[in-house]
Design a protein around this motif. Structure first.
Motif, mmCIF file in Angstrom:
data_model
loop_
_atom_site.group_PDB
_atom_site.id
_atom_site.type_symbol
_atom_site.label_atom_id
_atom_site.label_comp_id
_atom_site.label_asym_id
_atom_site.label_seq_id
_atom_site.Cartn_x
_atom_site.Cartn_y
_atom_site.Cartn_z
ATOM 1 N N MET A 1 1.159 -0.924 -0.076
ATOM 2 C CA MET A 1 0.210 0.187 0.105
ATOM 3 C C MET A 1 0.792 1.051 0.034
ATOM 4 S SD MET A 1 -3.127 1.258 2.679
ATOM 5 C CE MET A 1 -3.659 2.638 2.553
ATOM 6 N N ALA A 2 0.290 2.049 -1.014
ATOM 7 C CA ALA A 2 1.371 3.747 -1.038
ATOM 8 C C ALA A 2 1.502 4.902 -0.241
ATOM 9 C CB ALA A 2 1.220 4.112 -1.671
ATOM 10 N N GLU A 3 2.214 5.015 0.603
ATOM 11 C CA GLU A 3 1.973 5.815 2.414
ATOM 12 C C GLU A 3 1.939 7.453 1.047
ATOM 13 O OE1 GLU A 3 5.891 5.187 4.334
ATOM 14 O OE2 GLU A 3 5.267 3.409 4.395
ATOM 15 N N HIS A 4 1.401 8.289 2.384
ATOM 16 C CA HIS A 4 1.243 9.015 1.653
ATOM 17 C C HIS A 4 2.783 10.261 1.614
ATOM 18 C CE1 HIS A 4 -2.385 9.452 3.935
ATOM 19 N NE2 HIS A 4 -2.684 9.629 3.213
ATOM 20 N N ARG A 5 2.792 11.176 0.765
ATOM 21 C CA ARG A 5 4.468 11.747 0.803
ATOM 22 C C ARG A 5 3.349 13.444 0.617
ATOM 23 N NH1 ARG A 5 6.240 8.252 1.666
ATOM 24 N NH2 ARG A 5 7.719 7.085 0.460
ATOM 25 N N ILE A 6 4.431 14.576 1.046
ATOM 26 C CA ILE A 6 4.052 15.799 1.348
ATOM 27 C C ILE A 6 5.394 16.724 0.238
ATOM 28 C CG2 ILE A 6 3.995 17.745 2.279
ATOM 29 C CD1 ILE A 6 3.487 16.493 5.073
ATOM 30 N N ILE A 7 4.406 17.369 -0.861
ATOM 31 C CA ILE A 7 5.334 17.215 -2.108
ATOM 32 C C ILE A 7 4.902 19.536 -1.468
ATOM 33 C CG2 ILE A 7 5.936 17.915 -3.886
ATOM 34 C CD1 ILE A 7 4.439 15.085 -4.643
ATOM 35 N N LEU A 8 6.396 20.243 -0.988
ATOM 36 C CA LEU A 8 6.484 20.971 -1.590
ATOM 37 C C LEU A 8 7.408 22.363 -3.036
ATOM 38 C CD1 LEU A 8 7.166 21.797 2.039
ATOM 39 C CD2 LEU A 8 5.240 21.969 1.855
ATOM 40 N N PHE A 9 6.623 23.184 -3.089
ATOM 41 C CA PHE A 9 6.976 23.462 -3.993
ATOM 42 C C PHE A 9 7.990 25.078 -3.552
ATOM 43 C CE2 PHE A 9 4.013 20.974 -6.270
ATOM 44 C CZ PHE A 9 4.863 20.281 -7.197
ATOM 45 N N ARG A 10 8.976 25.235 -3.716
ATOM 46 C CA ARG A 10 9.626 26.180 -3.632
ATOM 47 C C ARG A 10 8.789 27.832 -4.617
ATOM 48 N NH1 ARG A 10 12.887 30.730 -4.680
ATOM 49 N NH2 ARG A 10 13.483 31.117 -2.264
ATOM 50 N N GLY A 11 8.460 29.427 -4.515
ATOM 51 C CA GLY A 11 7.803 30.285 -4.781
ATOM 52 C C GLY A 11 6.728 30.361 -5.570
ATOM 53 N N MET A 12 5.800 29.209 -5.928
ATOM 54 C CA MET A 12 4.808 28.625 -6.392
ATOM 55 C C MET A 12 3.491 29.811 -5.734
ATOM 56 S SD MET A 12 3.437 26.860 -8.626
ATOM 57 C CE MET A 12 3.978 25.766 -7.979
ATOM 58 N N ASN A 13 3.224 30.026 -6.994
ATOM 59 C CA ASN A 13 2.264 31.345 -7.345
ATOM 60 C C ASN A 13 2.549 33.492 -7.029
ATOM 61 O OD1 ASN A 13 0.458 30.381 -8.632
ATOM 62 N ND2 ASN A 13 -0.591 29.286 -6.679
ATOM 63 N N THR A 14 3.903 33.008 -7.281
ATOM 64 C CA THR A 14 4.608 34.456 -6.596
ATOM 65 C C THR A 14 5.767 34.766 -7.708
ATOM 66 O OG1 THR A 14 6.505 32.879 -5.801
ATOM 67 C CG2 THR A 14 5.211 33.270 -3.991
ATOM 68 N N GLY A 15 6.197 35.798 -7.828
ATOM 69 C CA GLY A 15 6.873 36.377 -8.686
ATOM 70 C C GLY A 15 6.434 35.799 -9.657
ATOM 71 N N GLY A 16 4.687 34.624 -10.522
ATOM 72 C CA GLY A 16 5.147 35.104 -12.298
ATOM 73 C C GLY A 16 5.193 33.628 -12.352
#
Length: 181
Positions: A1-16
């Protein structure tokens, strides 16, 4: 069974840098990642996967570039890694008093040497910074809007990372516990 992963993107929806959350979820599904969910439009994605975090970081970064034309850093953590980071919070009283003003900066490859001391040099009005648990913790009692310390917390000084306020940190943890929230 797959486990959760938290993915964070740097600078998303900032500066274009824009990638609609529905499209982020679609991209994740096309990558074979299960149950993709987003939290606010600022680069927070929770998925299910068995992939090691570093492998998933690379795959997600490649998919972001292919789909959106964005060279954007991704930081991936397991729920266990996330909870361990949360436990290192050096500012628990501040987190309780005003969680929107406490930031946890998740680092991709560690904290740059001298980053904490350099950021402290920019602190004003009771601002604080500490390194704990492979993260930078920034307290901005007057908010980050006019903070020189927040402005200087960039990769060239700190290392590559992305910050989330304590409210978001807690909500991402809850998403990994609740499954389909």
């Amino acid at each position: 069974m797959a486990e959760h992963r938290i993915i964070l993107f740097r600078g998303m929806n900032t500066g274009g840098v824009r990638a609609p959350v529905a499209e982020q979820r679609a991209m994740a599904a096309e990558m074979g990642l299960g149950n993709p969910r987003t939290l606010v439009a600022s680069g927070n994605l929770v998925v299910e996967s068995d992939a090691p975090t570093t492998d998933l970081e690379g795959a997600v970064e490649q998919a972001m570039e292919a789909r959106f034309g964005l060279k954007i850093a991704a930081m991936v953590r397991t729920p266990e890694q996330w909870r361990a980071l949360m436990k290192t919070n050096p500012f628990p009283d501040e987190a309780k008093a005003d969680p929107s003003r406490l930031l946890m900066m998740v680092m991709k490859d560690g904290i740059a040497e001298g980053a904490v001391e350099a950021l402290r040099g920019f602190a004003v009005d009771g601002e604080k910074v500490e390194a704990a648990g492979c993260a930078l913790w920034l307290w901005h009692p007057e908010g980050i809007g006019q903070s020189k310390m927040a402005d200087k917390a960039q990769p060239r000084l700190t290392g590559m990372g992305t910050a989330r306020n304590w409210n978001t940190v807690r909500k991402l943890a809850e998403m990994t516990e609740a499954g389909d929230r």
